[in-house]
Design a protein around this motif. Structure first.
Motif, PDB file in Angstrom:
ATOM      1  N   GLN A 218      16.534  21.111  27.616  1.00 22.24           N
ATOM      2  CA  GLN A 218      15.291  20.553  28.133  1.00 22.24           C
ATOM      3  C   GLN A 218      14.363  21.630  28.670  1.00 22.24           C
ATOM      4  O   GLN A 218      14.799  22.632  29.225  1.00 22.24           O
ATOM      5  N   ALA A 219      13.073  21.408  28.457  1.00 18.62           N
ATOM      6  CA  ALA A 219      12.018  22.205  29.065  1.00 18.62           C
ATOM      7  C   ALA A 219      10.912  21.225  29.424  1.00 18.62           C
ATOM      8  O   ALA A 219      10.974  20.049  29.062  1.00 18.62           O
ATOM      9  N   ARG A 220       9.932  21.690  30.127  1.00 23.49           N
ATOM     10  CA  ARG A 220       8.869  20.789  30.572  1.00 23.49           C
ATOM     11  C   ARG A 220       8.142  20.167  29.375  1.00 23.49           C
ATOM     12  O   ARG A 220       7.502  20.862  28.589  1.00 23.49           O
ATOM     13  N   GLY A 221       8.281  18.844  29.242  1.00 20.79           N
ATOM     14  CA  GLY A 221       7.597  18.124  28.173  1.00 20.79           C
ATOM     15  C   GLY A 221       8.143  18.384  26.786  1.00 20.79           C
ATOM     16  O   GLY A 221       7.497  18.049  25.792  1.00 20.79           O
ATOM     17  N   ARG A 222       9.347  18.948  26.705  1.00 24.13           N
ATOM     18  CA  ARG A 222       9.900  19.271  25.391  1.00 24.13           C
ATOM     19  C   ARG A 222      11.420  19.178  25.429  1.00 24.13           C
ATOM     20  O   ARG A 222      12.058  19.621  26.378  1.00 24.13           O
ATOM     21  N   ILE A 223      11.983  18.625  24.365  1.00 20.57           N
ATOM     22  CA  ILE A 223      13.432  18.492  24.240  1.00 20.57           C
ATOM     23  C   ILE A 223      13.858  19.161  22.941  1.00 20.57           C
ATOM     24  O   ILE A 223      13.296  18.863  21.871  1.00 20.57           O
ATOM     25  N   THR A 224      14.839  20.061  23.011  1.00 21.55           N
ATOM     26  CA  THR A 224      15.365  20.743  21.832  1.00 21.55           C
ATOM     27  C   THR A 224      16.722  20.149  21.494  1.00 21.55           C
ATOM     28  O   THR A 224      17.626  20.144  22.329  1.00 21.55           O
ATOM     29  N   VAL A 225      16.857  19.632  20.282  1.00 18.07           N
ATOM     30  CA  VAL A 225      18.120  19.045  19.835  1.00 18.07           C
ATOM     31  C   VAL A 225      19.005  20.167  19.309  1.00 18.07           C
ATOM     32  O   VAL A 225      18.704  20.812  18.299  1.00 18.07           O
ATOM     33  N   LEU A 226      20.119  20.421  19.976  1.00 15.88           N
ATOM     34  CA  LEU A 226      21.016  21.518  19.627  1.00 15.88           C
ATOM     35  C   LEU A 226      22.132  21.095  18.680  1.00 15.88           C
ATOM     36  O   LEU A 226      22.601  21.906  17.878  1.00 15.88           O
ATOM     37  N   ALA A 227      22.569  19.846  18.797  1.00 15.75           N
ATOM     38  CA  ALA A 227      23.711  19.379  18.005  1.00 15.75           C
ATOM     39  C   ALA A 227      23.416  17.992  17.432  1.00 15.75           C
ATOM     40  O   ALA A 227      23.919  16.991  17.938  1.00 15.75           O
ATOM     41  N   PRO A 228      22.601  17.923  16.366  1.00 20.32           N
ATOM     42  CA  PRO A 228      22.228  16.620  15.811  1.00 20.32           C
ATOM     43  C   PRO A 228      23.417  15.780  15.342  1.00 20.32           C
ATOM     44  O   PRO A 228      23.401  14.552  15.499  1.00 20.32           O
ATOM     45  N   ASP A 229      24.442  16.422  14.810  1.00 21.80           N
ATOM     46  CA  ASP A 229      25.614  15.655  14.351  1.00 21.80           C
ATOM     47  C   ASP A 229      26.332  14.994  15.525  1.00 21.80           C
ATOM     48  O   ASP A 229      26.732  13.810  15.439  1.00 21.80           O
ATOM     49  N   ARG A 230      26.495  15.729  16.613  1.00 20.11           N
ATOM     50  CA  ARG A 230      27.133  15.158  17.789  1.00 20.11           C
ATOM     51  C   ARG A 230      26.240  14.080  18.419  1.00 20.11           C
ATOM     52  O   ARG A 230      26.733  13.066  18.938  1.00 20.11           O
ATOM     53  N   LEU A 231      24.932  14.306  18.370  1.00 18.98           N
ATOM     54  CA  LEU A 231      24.010  13.300  18.900  1.00 18.98           C
ATOM     55  C   LEU A 231      24.073  12.021  18.062  1.00 18.98           C
ATOM     56  O   LEU A 231      23.986  10.909  18.588  1.00 18.98           O
ATOM     57  N   ARG A 232      24.280  12.199  16.765  1.00 22.95           N
ATOM     58  CA  ARG A 232      24.415  11.037  15.884  1.00 22.95           C
ATOM     59  C   ARG A 232      25.672  10.240  16.240  1.00 22.95           C
ATOM     60  O   ARG A 232      25.667   8.989  16.185  1.00 22.95           O
ATOM     61  N   ASP A 233      26.726  10.924  16.605  1.00 25.87           N
ATOM     62  CA  ASP A 233      27.943  10.231  17.054  1.00 25.87           C
ATOM     63  C   ASP A 233      27.664   9.431  18.320  1.00 25.87           C
ATOM     64  O   ASP A 233      28.172   8.308  18.496  1.00 25.87           O
ATOM     65  N   GLU A 234      26.863  10.008  19.229  1.00 25.31           N
ATOM     66  CA  GLU A 234      26.516   9.315  20.472  1.00 25.31           C
ATOM     67  C   GLU A 234      25.679   8.070  20.200  1.00 25.31           C
ATOM     68  O   GLU A 234      25.749   7.098  20.947  1.00 25.31           O
ATOM     69  N   ALA A 235      24.877   8.108  19.125  1.00 24.96           N
ATOM     70  CA  ALA A 235      24.003   6.974  18.807  1.00 24.96           C
ATOM     71  C   ALA A 235      24.783   5.751  18.329  1.00 24.96           C
ATOM     72  O   ALA A 235      24.294   4.632  18.399  1.00 24.96           O
TER      73      ALA A 235
END
Length: 236
Positions: A218-235
């Motif tokens: 995270q940064a101010r007003g911006r989110i960087t997705v580091l692990a899309p595959d793991r995020l997909r599992d969370e979804a």
């Protein structure tokens, strides 16, 4: 909302829009003349239930959130519109906003067409009308999925799904920011909460948890997705 009337930019508004991809220069000039450009600032409403006129928006730049509000005051995001597509109130196309709002997530640029010009320039062309039908069909499927998610997914799953949707909506050909190695999304916690149907505090908590586990940064007003595959599992 600010109209932009520079003649040199008229065709720019519809160039690179997918539904117009094989039109001649003369055809694009004719459509551009009938679809003046307008700009909206982030957070500004492009459309609300109080607006009664039929109008079609062609999104050139920025992102737009289409949402509706329940009687209890809960907002449900119906669609996140990315550049290069259409939205609006247009019975002629079988597209209805009903009680929906359209809000600019960023500073956006759109071309605006009236009912008469949609019929004249878009529906009269079999190539364009077929592409419009395809867009609206995908959008209906997306809405059905969002309704299902709102019922069956928990907050963390909805936030992960929203981040993945926004990542996928970005133009793949666009370069990443200097020094970046991962997709980045310009979004505040408040905007993300509205998209996912939760409170800002809850969204912030979930984002911190995801960040602690290395799924994003995270940064101010911006989110960087580091692990899309793991995020997909969370979804889920």
């Amino acid at each position: 909302m600010n109209p932009t009337g520079d003649d040199a930019e008229k065709t720019w508004c519809i160039s690179e829009i997918d539904i117009f991809r094989d039109l001649s220069g003369a055809e694009m000039d004719a459509i551009a003349a009938a679809a003046p450009m307008k700009t909206y600032g982030a957070g500004e409403l492009l459309y609300s239930p109080a607006q009664s006129s039929e109008v079609l928006f062609i999104l050139k730049k920025g992102r737009v959130r289409v949402f509706r509000v329940s009687a209890e005051g809960r907002a449900l995001t119906c669609a996140i519109i990315a550049p290069g597509t259409i939205f609006g109130e247009m019975v002629l196309l079988g597209q209805r906003m009903y009680d929906n709002y359209a809000e600019a997530l960023d500073d956006v640029t759109v071309c605006v067409m009236s009912r008469a010009d949609v019929h004249r320039f878009l529906l009269s062309d079999a190539r364009i009308s077929a592409r419009i039908t395809e867009i609206l069909g995908r959008r209906l499927a997306d809405l059905e999925q969002r309704l299902s998610d709102s019922v069956f997914k928990n907050v963390a799953q909805r936030i992960a799904t929203t981040l993945l949707t926004l990542t996928a909506a970005q133009r793949p050909a666009g370069p990443l920011r200097p020094g970046a190695r991962h997709p980045q999304i310009a979004l505040t916690h408040e905007q993300l909460a509205a998209l996912a149907g939760t409170s800002r505090e809850t969204a912030t908590k979930v984002l911190h948890e995801f960040a602690d586990r290395g799924l994003l940064r995270q940064a101010r007003g911006r989110i960087t997705v580091l692990a899309p595959d793991r995020l997909r599992d969370e979804a889920g």
